[in-house]
Design a protein around this motif. Structure first.
Motif, PDB file in Angstrom:
ATOM      1  N   LEU A   1      81.780 -12.697  -5.895  1.00  0.00           N
ATOM      2  CA  LEU A   1      81.358 -11.857  -4.776  1.00  0.00           C
ATOM      3  C   LEU A   1      82.442 -11.813  -3.710  1.00  0.00           C
ATOM      4  N   LEU A   2      82.651 -10.639  -3.157  1.00  0.00           N
ATOM      5  CA  LEU A   2      83.559 -10.461  -2.016  1.00  0.00           C
ATOM      6  C   LEU A   2      82.756  -9.936  -0.840  1.00  0.00           C
ATOM      7  N   THR A   3      82.759 -10.669   0.292  1.00  0.00           N
ATOM      8  CA  THR A   3      82.180 -10.131   1.520  1.00  0.00           C
ATOM      9  C   THR A   3      83.326  -9.455   2.262  1.00  0.00           C
ATOM     10  N   LEU A   4      83.122  -8.194   2.641  1.00  0.00           N
ATOM     11  CA  LEU A   4      84.219  -7.349   3.090  1.00  0.00           C
ATOM     12  C   LEU A   4      83.913  -6.640   4.405  1.00  0.00           C
ATOM     13  N   SER A   5      84.759  -6.854   5.397  1.00  0.00           N
ATOM     14  CA  SER A   5      84.691  -6.084   6.643  1.00  0.00           C
ATOM     15  C   SER A   5      85.379  -4.748   6.409  1.00  0.00           C
ATOM     16  N   LEU A   6      84.922  -3.698   7.072  1.00  0.00           N
ATOM     17  CA  LEU A   6      85.548  -2.383   6.892  1.00  0.00           C
ATOM     18  C   LEU A   6      86.773  -2.204   7.777  1.00  0.00           C
ATOM     19  N   LYS A   7      86.774  -2.795   8.962  1.00  0.00           N
ATOM     20  CA  LYS A   7      87.889  -2.594   9.888  1.00  0.00           C
ATOM     21  C   LYS A   7      88.845  -3.787   9.810  1.00  0.00           C
ATOM     22  N   LEU A   8      89.628  -3.786   8.742  1.00  0.00           N
ATOM     23  CA  LEU A   8      90.631  -4.826   8.541  1.00  0.00           C
ATOM     24  C   LEU A   8      92.014  -4.277   8.884  1.00  0.00           C
ATOM     25  N   PRO A   9      92.900  -5.117   9.423  1.00  0.00           N
ATOM     26  CA  PRO A   9      94.272  -4.675   9.648  1.00  0.00           C
ATOM     27  C   PRO A   9      95.035  -4.554   8.329  1.00  0.00           C
ATOM     28  N   HIS A  10      96.074  -3.734   8.349  1.00  0.00           N
ATOM     29  CA  HIS A  10      97.017  -3.527   7.247  1.00  0.00           C
ATOM     30  C   HIS A  10      96.450  -2.698   6.102  1.00  0.00           C
ATOM     31  N   LEU A  11      95.192  -2.853   5.783  1.00  0.00           N
ATOM     32  CA  LEU A  11      94.513  -1.997   4.808  1.00  0.00           C
ATOM     33  C   LEU A  11      93.025  -2.111   5.099  1.00  0.00           C
ATOM     34  N   ASN A  12      92.395  -0.979   5.455  1.00  0.00           N
ATOM     35  CA  ASN A  12      90.989  -1.053   5.848  1.00  0.00           C
ATOM     36  C   ASN A  12      90.094  -1.349   4.644  1.00  0.00           C
ATOM     37  N   GLY A  13      88.874  -1.775   4.929  1.00  0.00           N
ATOM     38  CA  GLY A  13      87.966  -2.179   3.872  1.00  0.00           C
ATOM     39  C   GLY A  13      87.628  -1.077   2.900  1.00  0.00           C
ATOM     40  N   TYR A  14      87.549   0.161   3.402  1.00  0.00           N
ATOM     41  CA  TYR A  14      87.255   1.282   2.512  1.00  0.00           C
ATOM     42  C   TYR A  14      88.343   1.412   1.448  1.00  0.00           C
ATOM     43  N   ASP A  15      89.602   1.238   1.861  1.00  0.00           N
ATOM     44  CA  ASP A  15      90.700   1.350   0.906  1.00  0.00           C
ATOM     45  C   ASP A  15      90.807   0.123   0.008  1.00  0.00           C
ATOM     46  N   VAL A  16      90.303  -1.015   0.460  1.00  0.00           N
ATOM     47  CA  VAL A  16      90.199  -2.169  -0.433  1.00  0.00           C
ATOM     48  C   VAL A  16      89.230  -1.827  -1.572  1.00  0.00           C
ATOM     49  N   LEU A  17      88.101  -1.209  -1.231  1.00  0.00           N
ATOM     50  CA  LEU A  17      87.154  -0.767  -2.254  1.00  0.00           C
ATOM     51  C   LEU A  17      87.802   0.241  -3.195  1.00  0.00           C
ATOM     52  N   TYR A  18      88.576   1.154  -2.624  1.00  0.00           N
ATOM     53  CA  TYR A  18      89.286   2.158  -3.421  1.00  0.00           C
ATOM     54  C   TYR A  18      90.211   1.472  -4.423  1.00  0.00           C
ATOM     55  N   HIS A  19      90.924   0.459  -3.963  1.00  0.00           N
ATOM     56  CA  HIS A  19      91.839  -0.288  -4.825  1.00  0.00           C
ATOM     57  C   HIS A  19      91.065  -0.967  -5.954  1.00  0.00           C
ATOM     58  N   LEU A  20      89.979  -1.656  -5.620  1.00  0.00           N
ATOM     59  CA  LEU A  20      89.203  -2.371  -6.630  1.00  0.00           C
ATOM     60  C   LEU A  20      88.644  -1.413  -7.677  1.00  0.00           C
ATOM     61  N   GLN A  21      88.201  -0.237  -7.220  1.00  0.00           N
ATOM     62  CA  GLN A  21      87.650   0.744  -8.148  1.00  0.00           C
ATOM     63  C   GLN A  21      88.731   1.307  -9.063  1.00  0.00           C
ATOM     64  N   ARG A  22      89.881   1.651  -8.485  1.00  0.00           N
ATOM     65  CA  ARG A  22      90.964   2.237  -9.272  1.00  0.00           C
ATOM     66  C   ARG A  22      91.513   1.244 -10.297  1.00  0.00           C
ATOM     67  N   ARG A  23      91.521  -0.034  -9.950  1.00  0.00           N
ATOM     68  CA  ARG A  23      92.054  -1.055 -10.861  1.00  0.00           C
ATOM     69  C   ARG A  23      90.969  -1.641 -11.774  1.00  0.00           C
ATOM     70  N   SER A  24      89.737  -1.135 -11.639  1.00  0.00           N
ATOM     71  CA  SER A  24      88.607  -1.619 -12.457  1.00  0.00           C
ATOM     72  C   SER A  24      88.453  -3.135 -12.360  1.00  0.00           C
ATOM     73  N   ILE A  25      88.577  -3.656 -11.136  1.00  0.00           N
ATOM     74  CA  ILE A  25      88.425  -5.094 -10.902  1.00  0.00           C
ATOM     75  C   ILE A  25      86.940  -5.424 -10.776  1.00  0.00           C
ATOM     76  N   ASP A  26      86.486  -6.349 -11.587  1.00  0.00           N
ATOM     77  CA  ASP A  26      85.061  -6.681 -11.674  1.00  0.00           C
ATOM     78  C   ASP A  26      84.687  -7.726 -10.631  1.00  0.00           C
ATOM     79  N   VAL A  27      84.223  -7.264  -9.489  1.00  0.00           N
ATOM     80  CA  VAL A  27      83.735  -8.157  -8.437  1.00  0.00           C
ATOM     81  C   VAL A  27      82.651  -7.423  -7.662  1.00  0.00           C
ATOM     82  N   ASP A  28      81.564  -8.102  -7.369  1.00  0.00           N
ATOM     83  CA  ASP A  28      80.525  -7.523  -6.523  1.00  0.00           C
ATOM     84  C   ASP A  28      80.996  -7.565  -5.072  1.00  0.00           C
ATOM     85  N   VAL A  29      80.748  -6.489  -4.349  1.00  0.00           N
ATOM     86  CA  VAL A  29      81.209  -6.401  -2.962  1.00  0.00           C
ATOM     87  C   VAL A  29      80.021  -6.240  -2.020  1.00  0.00           C
TER      88      VAL A  29
END
Length: 222
Positions: free
Chosen positions: A48-76
């Motif tokens: 499990l990853l607990t994720l804030s949306l307003k993160l510096p350097h890469l926002n949380g929405y784009d972290v989700l985008y990265h995980l989805q594009r790379r097919s990384i299996d983790v619950d968020v």
């Protein structure tokens, strides 16, 4: 249950860690920026990853985008202050399993973690349950950054936070010349003209972190 925490506020990281440990879970690692969050998940492979949306350097929405594009299996489990319907729906469309508000009580965070751990989804009691479902339009079409690649999203946010081409390159492991090329591509794809427009674009869409972590710059050059 192995948990990773991505939040730029120490108090929140400490609170989530204490709660997870009280539930007999383990905290594999924690991160303060979006770039660190991506590396952390790839390295530690948490459940499990607990994720804030307003993160510096890469926002949380784009972290989700990265995980989805790379097919990384983790619950968020997204943990944020944002109560915007479009944002909530988009986050679920990007694969998040739960959406909780930081002002929600601790026992609700427990319920959310338990729901995700047993294969379910969860949304804050303060928000309509219907927001977990798509609104009918394609999520990628509602994403204002849809034309941008992940690397371009990274460059845009770091630029909007005030980092120079050299500093952006150091963060991402690329040359300043490559950073400049990405910036030109971003401007072309988004139909904007200047770096100031890029900052405004990021700020208006809530992609920037808390103002306290932003770096001030007297001047910006293209």
């Amino acid at each position: 249950m192995s948990v990773a925490i991505a939040d730029n506020h120490e108090m929140t990281r400490w609170g989530v860690q204490s709660l997870v440990e009280s539930m007999k879970g383990t905290v594999a690692a924690s991160a303060e920026t979006g770039l660190e969050a991506v590396s952390m998940v790839e390295e530690h492979d948490p459940d499990l990853l607990t994720l804030s949306l307003k993160l510096p350097h890469l926002n949380g929405y784009d972290v989700l985008y990265h995980l989805q594009r790379r097919s990384i299996d983790v619950d968020v489990l997204v943990l944020t202050t944002c109560e915007d319907e479009e944002q909530v729906r988009s986050v679920f469309e990007m694969g998040a399993a739960a959406y909780l508000l930081k002002q929600d009580p601790l026992d609700e965070l427990c319920r959310a973690i338990e729901a995700v751990w047993t294969g379910g989804r969860y949304i804050s009691d303060a928000l309509p349950k219907a927001w977990m479902e798509p609104a009918g339009a394609d999520g990628s079409q509602r994403d204002p950054c849809h034309p941008l690649s992940l690397r371009e999203r990274e460059v845009m946010q770091l630029t909007a936070e005030g980092y120079t081409s050299r500093e952006v390159g150091e963060h991402l492991g690329i040359s300043p010349r490559t950073v400049e090329k990405h910036r030109e591509n971003i401007k072309d794809k988004l139909g904007i003209q200047t770096l100031i427009d890029m900052v405004r674009f990021a700020a208006e869409r809530g992609f920037l972190p808390d103002a306290r972590v932003l770096r001030s710059r007297a001047t910006m050059t293209a």
